[in-house]
Design an enzyme around this catalytic site. Sequence first.
Site, PDB file in Angstrom:
ATOM      1  N   TYR A 280       0.852  -1.308  -0.060  1.00 23.79           N
ATOM      2  CA  TYR A 280      -0.114  -0.072  -0.026  1.00 23.79           C
ATOM      3  C   TYR A 280       0.875   1.107  -0.035  1.00 23.79           C
ATOM      4  CZ  TYR A 280       0.822  -0.449   4.968  1.00 23.79           C
ATOM      5  OH  TYR A 280       1.370  -0.909   6.261  1.00 23.79           O
ATOM      6  N   LYS A 374     -10.151   4.695  13.337  1.00 27.34           N
ATOM      7  CA  LYS A 374     -10.261   3.637  13.908  1.00 27.34           C
ATOM      8  C   LYS A 374     -11.588   2.878  14.091  1.00 27.34           C
ATOM      9  CE  LYS A 374      -5.926   2.669  14.961  1.00 27.34           C
ATOM     10  NZ  LYS A 374      -5.583   2.368  16.351  1.00 27.34           N
ATOM     11  N   CYS A 479     -17.649 -21.487  49.530  1.00 29.00           N
ATOM     12  CA  CYS A 479     -16.595 -21.700  48.703  1.00 29.00           C
ATOM     13  C   CYS A 479     -16.493 -22.699  47.729  1.00 29.00           C
ATOM     14  CB  CYS A 479     -15.065 -21.511  49.106  1.00 29.00           C
ATOM     15  SG  CYS A 479     -13.543 -21.406  48.136  1.00 29.00           S
ATOM     16  N   CYS A 482     -12.946 -24.882  48.689  1.00 30.73           N
ATOM     17  CA  CYS A 482     -13.082 -25.528  50.079  1.00 30.73           C
ATOM     18  C   CYS A 482     -14.033 -25.802  50.697  1.00 30.73           C
ATOM     19  CB  CYS A 482     -12.081 -24.771  50.801  1.00 30.73           C
ATOM     20  SG  CYS A 482     -12.594 -23.265  51.284  1.00 30.73           S
ATOM     21  N   CYS A 509      -8.141 -23.157  52.264  1.00 28.02           N
ATOM     22  CA  CYS A 509      -8.768 -23.284  50.810  1.00 28.02           C
ATOM     23  C   CYS A 509      -7.600 -23.451  49.811  1.00 28.02           C
ATOM     24  CB  CYS A 509      -9.422 -21.953  50.703  1.00 28.02           C
ATOM     25  SG  CYS A 509     -10.180 -21.811  49.100  1.00 28.02           S
TER      26      CYS A 509
HETATM   27  S1  IVH Z   1      -0.150   4.050   5.094  1.00 30.15           S
HETATM   28  C1  IVH Z   1       2.890   7.256   5.633  1.00 30.15           C
HETATM   29  N1  IVH Z   1      -1.931   2.060   4.731  1.00 30.15           N
HETATM   30  O1  IVH Z   1      -0.557   1.473  10.068  1.00 30.15           O
HETATM   31  C2  IVH Z   1       1.725   6.433   5.792  1.00 30.15           C
HETATM   32  N2  IVH Z   1      -0.667   2.127   6.572  1.00 30.15           N
HETATM   33  O2  IVH Z   1      -0.734   3.362  12.183  1.00 30.15           O
HETATM   34  C3  IVH Z   1       2.494   4.916   5.860  1.00 30.15           C
HETATM   35  N3  IVH Z   1      -1.264  -0.039   8.226  1.00 30.15           N
HETATM   36  O3  IVH Z   1       2.810   1.493  10.244  1.00 30.15           O
HETATM   37  C4  IVH Z   1       1.159   4.247   6.224  1.00 30.15           C
HETATM   38  N4  IVH Z   1      -2.866  -0.575   6.990  1.00 30.15           N
HETATM   39  O4  IVH Z   1       1.630  -0.707   9.560  1.00 30.15           O
HETATM   40  C5  IVH Z   1      -1.002   2.503   5.639  1.00 30.15           C
HETATM   41  N5  IVH Z   1      -3.569   0.707   4.193  1.00 30.15           N
HETATM   42  C6  IVH Z   1      -2.525   1.079   4.975  1.00 30.15           C
HETATM   43  C7  IVH Z   1      -2.225   0.589   6.179  1.00 30.15           C
HETATM   44  C8  IVH Z   1      -1.192   0.984   7.052  1.00 30.15           C
HETATM   45  C9  IVH Z   1      -2.038  -0.644   8.075  1.00 30.15           C
HETATM   46  C10 IVH Z   1      -0.170   0.354   9.375  1.00 30.15           C
HETATM   47  C11 IVH Z   1       1.251   0.441   9.156  1.00 30.15           C
HETATM   48  C12 IVH Z   1       1.519   1.532   9.679  1.00 30.15           C
HETATM   49  C13 IVH Z   1       0.411   1.889  10.673  1.00 30.15           C
HETATM   50  C14 IVH Z   1       0.266   3.341  11.397  1.00 30.15           C
END
Ligand code: IVH
Length: 761
Positions: A280, A374, A479, A482, A509
């Site tokens: 990626y 997240k 308990c 025991c 116990c």
């Molecule tokens: S981009 C400069 N894309 O997330 C940006 N990171 O919290 C580089 N990760 O260390 C990261 N999936 O290990 C990117 N689709 C995704 C990702 C991804 C998982 C992880 C990666 C990074 C961490 C950051």
Amino acid sequence: MGGIGAPFTAWISPFRGGRGGVCSSNCNHILRPSSPITDLSVKSIDDLTEAEASTELHRLAAAIAQADIAYHQNDAPEITDADYDALRRRNEAIEQRFPQLVLVGGPSAAVGAAPAEGFAKVRHGIPMLSLGNAFDDADVADFVNRGRKYFEKEFLRDPGFQLYFTAEPKIDGLSASLRYENGVFVRGATRGDGAVGEDITENLKTIKNIPQQLKGSDWPAMIEIRGEVYMSHAEFQRLKAHSAKFGVQEFVNPRNTAAGSLRQKNPEITASRNLDFFAYAWGISEDEAGLAQPPAATQTEAVQKFKEWGFVTTPLMIRTESKDDLLAHYTMIEAQRATLGYDIDGMVYKLDDLELQRRWGFVARAPRWAIAHKFPAERATTILAGIDIKVGRTGALTPVARLAPVTVGGVVVENATLHNEDYIAGLSNDGAPIRNGVDLRIGDTVIVQRAGDVIPQIVDVVLDKRPADAVLFVFPEICPVCGSPAIREINEKTGKVDSKRRCTGELVCPAQAIEKLKHFVARDAMDIDGLGDRQVSQFYEAGRITRPADIFALKARDERAIKKLKDVDGFGATSVKKLFDAIDARREPELDRFIYALGIRHVGETTAALLAKTFISMDAFRRVAIEATHAEGDKHAIFPQIGGIGDTVRASVMAFFANDRNIQALDDLLAEVSPRDYIVTVTADSVVAGKTVVFTGSLERMTRMEAKAMAERLGAKVAGSISAQTDILVVGPGAGSKLKKAEELGVEVISEDEWFKRVEQ
Ligand code: IVH
């Protein structure tokens, strides 16, 4: 009255015979042959069954770890180099024959291994960054708006200008950087600390969807492809099922297992683990002349290129200028999360145009142009199959939910804590309703939540699904271990009933006895090396140790025993000798540790130190506590008021000494060990007397507890945080914000060595 209020005596080093790295008489610098070999250890590897191989790998792991510690940490080898090599060779050969049995964190793992055994370090040409986080829609809106503001001028200049973002899943694995020279995979590294990673080329070469040779020809002469190594759910389940058969329990979740599989020294093991890789991102990308040559003009095109070159890329990426589309995609992927077949923990949004990425730039260790959105803590629905009761060290009965196994965030959850009986009834500690006051019944459909690494919780009941025959749970009043009455005490002060029901069986116990023993030997208590939870349970069950005093009689009894400990499974002559030495080394414990180790309810480390400081000797503490317990009328007249010790602790100490069985156990123990008097120095003479001191970073010559005790003995006050009142900050490696603050406030900063120099003068 013994030492109470007695004048301070002279300074004595707290490190005498202690754990400060000083060699005691038990240190052993003599090379001895390894322990006698048991039958299994001489069996030819070709003849080992899988179950035997598993046992053998565990034995070897323990033996190698012990030898490593003796050699590297204690500089006191216990076996010859040849014997050591033989152990490692045997381990390797078994691992090779049974790669599926390799222990994560075992001898072939890099973690914790000797430096020479570790992976070579690789400095990343361009650092591997982390990402800022967005937790809700508003954070995402802020991110998009920040971008629009940053490129405001572009919008004004060109009415057709749009800022495009990509949205793709955030894979929950380990990032890796793969270097290709002229299309050939030459080196791969972990992220490490972002600047320097570890060379795991050989392991990465075993991952089937990492191309050894790039397809096509339009790749830069040198490019580092970055992405995530992960383990699919299917592969994780396969390994888990396999390990269950042999009682190996190291597979916690796919991410940890992927990490363990990748960061170990035997590529054949990695190969047997079937890891996957998503590409990626990228690091350095250069043409033949070494000039920067981005793989494409946009993020989307770059990932498209990776795919053409032979990488697997996510099929779940979109490109949009609309914040609402990003959020809609997030919702859609979140809904698919459980069925994707691998763990993801959020979405990543990135600015698409690489030139604009460059202009927007970075903050600290994360790009401004990307953000991780997240997913909230994961939840899953399952059935409450039963409720078990666990009995802890102080006798508290804790109900634990037995659940029909369900995967929550990639981890199979089979248990959840239920805290206490009110919680099951739908009431919080203060009597307020939880889950709208709905109780939990066996057979109920419940919602389990797992956030990070915390113990799973039951957050709700699906009442509509409650079966007619759901069973009300009647909390036991005796308990389950025991058979002693289990009662809910009433707090005399508040009149409130304790939320925990407790077994009154104390040492009769077995559950309490085992937990108390574990506490007694733990690192922050008596700190007996080689006597961990597993050994304590094993010895208890075998009747070798049922009370703390038995620990110190172990050696003498073993000498008389017919079945010697060295012949017990999992032990050998060397480990038994080590254990006996470790036990002997703690026959003169520091008084505060000893008091803490007794496991008196409400007496934590700080309270134990206060008691030690007040009474100075164990003898005085014991005598006064017993006297006070039996005194008519005002017990307080005998047991002194101690600053920092309140009624609860006092009552608990009295209760401990009111129990004859406790006194008997204590006296038997005191026949074996002699806690050292808590010596207080003449504070006025000390250079740090009256000063306020803060310790930070990882101290190397003393533990935090020792540092605190030492400073206090010298009349200094120890604080937990830096303020204008702080006089000295003692720093060890890895000091962070405290050091910064101290510098800002002009507080004197000294090293641990400097500290010793000063106080030892
Ligand atoms: S981009 C400069 N894309 O997330 C940006 N990171 O919290 C580089 N990760 O260390 C990261 N999936 O290990 C990117 N689709 C995704 C990702 C991804 C998982 C992880 C990666 C990074 C961490 C950051």
